[in-house]
Write an enzyme that holds these catalytic residues in place. Structure first.
Site, PDB file in Angstrom:
ATOM      1  CG  HIS A 167     -23.763  40.283   0.757  1.00 14.53           C
ATOM      2  ND1 HIS A 167     -24.728  40.732  -0.010  1.00 14.53           N
ATOM      3  CD2 HIS A 167     -22.546  40.243   0.193  1.00 14.53           C
ATOM      4  CE1 HIS A 167     -24.126  40.874  -1.297  1.00 14.53           C
ATOM      5  NE2 HIS A 167     -22.988  40.827  -1.060  1.00 14.53           N
ATOM      6  CG  LEU A 199     -44.096  32.473   4.189  1.00 13.33           C
ATOM      7  CD1 LEU A 199     -45.039  33.346   3.422  1.00 13.33           C
ATOM      8  CD2 LEU A 199     -43.096  33.453   5.078  1.00 13.33           C
ATOM      9  CG  ASP A 221     -30.170  45.528  -6.129  1.00 12.58           C
ATOM     10  OD1 ASP A 221     -29.076  45.015  -5.840  1.00 12.58           O
ATOM     11  OD2 ASP A 221     -30.253  45.815  -7.072  1.00 12.58           O
ATOM     12  N   GLY A 222     -29.244  45.865  -3.031  1.00  9.27           N
ATOM     13  CA  GLY A 222     -28.503  47.113  -2.263  1.00  9.27           C
ATOM     14  C   GLY A 222     -27.882  46.915  -1.291  1.00  9.27           C
TER      15      GLY A 222
HETATM   16  C1  IPE Z   1     -30.307  40.772  -8.951  1.00 11.22           C
HETATM   17  O1  IPE Z   1     -29.463  41.829  -8.257  1.00 11.22           O
HETATM   18  C2  IPE Z   1     -29.914  39.668  -8.342  1.00 11.22           C
HETATM   19  C3  IPE Z   1     -30.266  39.518  -6.993  1.00 11.22           C
HETATM   20  C4  IPE Z   1     -30.942  40.361  -6.232  1.00 11.22           C
HETATM   21  C5  IPE Z   1     -30.061  38.185  -6.405  1.00 11.22           C
HETATM   22  P1  IPE Z   1     -27.976  42.268  -8.945  1.00 11.22           P
HETATM   23  O2  IPE Z   1     -27.497  43.467  -8.272  1.00 11.22           O
HETATM   24  O3  IPE Z   1     -27.213  41.157  -9.442  1.00 11.22           O
HETATM   25  O4  IPE Z   1     -28.786  42.783 -10.451  1.00 11.22           O
HETATM   26  P2  IPE Z   1     -27.888  43.989 -11.467  1.00 11.22           P
HETATM   27  O5  IPE Z   1     -26.488  43.219 -11.677  1.00 11.22           O
HETATM   28  O6  IPE Z   1     -27.913  45.037 -10.973  1.00 11.22           O
HETATM   29  O7  IPE Z   1     -29.138  43.978 -12.605  1.00 11.22           O
HETATM   30  C1  IPE Z   2     -27.984  42.272  -3.433  1.00  9.93           C
HETATM   31  O1  IPE Z   2     -27.319  43.112  -3.165  1.00  9.93           O
HETATM   32  C2  IPE Z   2     -27.507  40.740  -3.268  1.00  9.93           C
HETATM   33  C3  IPE Z   2     -27.154  40.080  -4.295  1.00  9.93           C
HETATM   34  C4  IPE Z   2     -27.075  40.310  -5.574  1.00  9.93           C
HETATM   35  C5  IPE Z   2     -26.619  38.756  -3.950  1.00  9.93           C
HETATM   36  P1  IPE Z   2     -26.033  43.563  -4.091  1.00  9.93           P
HETATM   37  O2  IPE Z   2     -24.847  42.966  -3.534  1.00  9.93           O
HETATM   38  O3  IPE Z   2     -26.471  43.734  -5.646  1.00  9.93           O
HETATM   39  O4  IPE Z   2     -25.822  45.161  -3.604  1.00  9.93           O
HETATM   40  P2  IPE Z   2     -25.561  46.252  -4.411  1.00  9.93           P
HETATM   41  O5  IPE Z   2     -26.442  46.329  -5.900  1.00  9.93           O
HETATM   42  O6  IPE Z   2     -24.058  46.157  -5.011  1.00  9.93           O
HETATM   43  O7  IPE Z   2     -25.676  47.531  -3.820  1.00  9.93           O
HETATM   44 MG    MG Z   3     -27.150  44.906  -7.004  1.00  8.99          MG
END
Ligand code: IPE
Ligand code: IPE
Ligand code: MG
Length: 237
Positions: free
Chosen positions: A29, A123, A12-13
């Site tokens: 991404h 892996l 995430d992030g």
């Molecule tokens: C969870 O992240 C899904 C993935 C990492 C693929 P999100 O960014 O979609 O989750 P929420 O919406 O913050 O819970």
């Molecule tokens: C995780 O990063 C990737 C996916 C969920 C596909 P995010 O796109 O959720 O990044 P934030 O949470 O908006 O920073």
């Molecule tokens: Mg996210």
């Protein structure tokens, strides 16, 4: 010290990484894919047999179509570009989640990498793509109900083990450790069944900044914990 067979990561992030740099979200991404490469190689070095990465949730379809389109094309490019290095590093790739809603070019790239890396042993890199745990659980319930309706299974024969066999993770041990990056502390519909006794590790690092050393720290932290599974510490298996 706890053994470790399976690490799962909620990556995430990416969006925040890009926003902090006034860049479009897709840049995050793109950098996130570099982190996938780094962390899978680190997992090999750490001798972790199974690494599961949450790449796209069933709820991520709610995002703008353009972001989804870019995510899938980055993903397909990763599969094509990494093919040889995955084979060279003896990494088996497989995906789980719904296939029927993925763009064709992603499905095709996945199938060929799954086939070409099918006998790799070092892996097992599992990618959760269009995955939602509630859907997975409902599908397992539907499969069992269908067998009962057809007279192939008695109600009394429904067991935890039987239920587990109908999940997408059939044959894969539950994750020992679930890591989530970017400071969020929730599962977001990831591996709800399999996480029953997983250990959790939350990192404040945004996924594109996550390094091999961060994985090492998470694993060291996990190894120092006491897993009890409801028993007393000394009796825990
Ligand atoms: C969870 O992240 C899904 C993935 C990492 C693929 P999100 O960014 O979609 O989750 P929420 O919406 O913050 O819970
Ligand atoms: C995780 O990063 C990737 C996916 C969920 C596909 P995010 O796109 O959720 O990044 P934030 O949470 O908006 O920073
Ligand atoms: Mg996210």
């Amino acid at each position: 010290m706890n053994t470790i067979n399976h690490v799962a990561i909620i990556m995430d992030g990416n969006g925040r990484w890009a926003q902090q740099r006034s860049m479009p979200r897709w840049k995050g991404h793109e950098m996130g894919i570099q982190a996938v490469r780094r962390v899978s190689e680190a997992a090999c070095r750490q001798e972790i047999p199974i690494l599961t990465l949450f790449a796209f949730s069933s709820e991520n379809w709610k995002r703008p179509a353009e972001e989804i389109r870019i995510l899938f094309s980055l993903f397909q490019r990763y599969l094509v570009a990494e093919r040889q290095s995955l084979i060279d590093n003896d990494i088996r790739v497989s995906a789980f989640g719904r296939r029927d809603r993925l763009p064709l070019f992603v499905g095709e790239a996945l199938s060929s990498v799954e086939e070409e890396t099918g006998s790799c042993k070092r892996l097992h890199l599992r990618i959760a793509l269009d995955y939602g745990a509630r859907y997975e659980i409902v599908e397992a319930a539907r499969a069992l109900a269908n067998e009962v309706a057809q007279g192939k299974l008695d109600l009394e024969q429904i067991t935890e083990e039987g239920f587990m066999r109908r999940l997408a993770s059939d044959g894969v041990p539950d994750p020992d450790l679930i890591i989530r990056t970017a400071g969020e502390q929730r599962l977001s519909n990831f591996l709800l069944w399999q996480a029953a006794y997983s250990e959790f590790y939350f990192s404040s690092k945004l996924w594109p900044d996550f390094e091999a050393v961060d994985l090492e720290e998470a694993i060291a932290d996990y190894r120092s914990r006491t897993r009890k599974y409801g028993a007393l510490a000394c009796a825990a298996g």
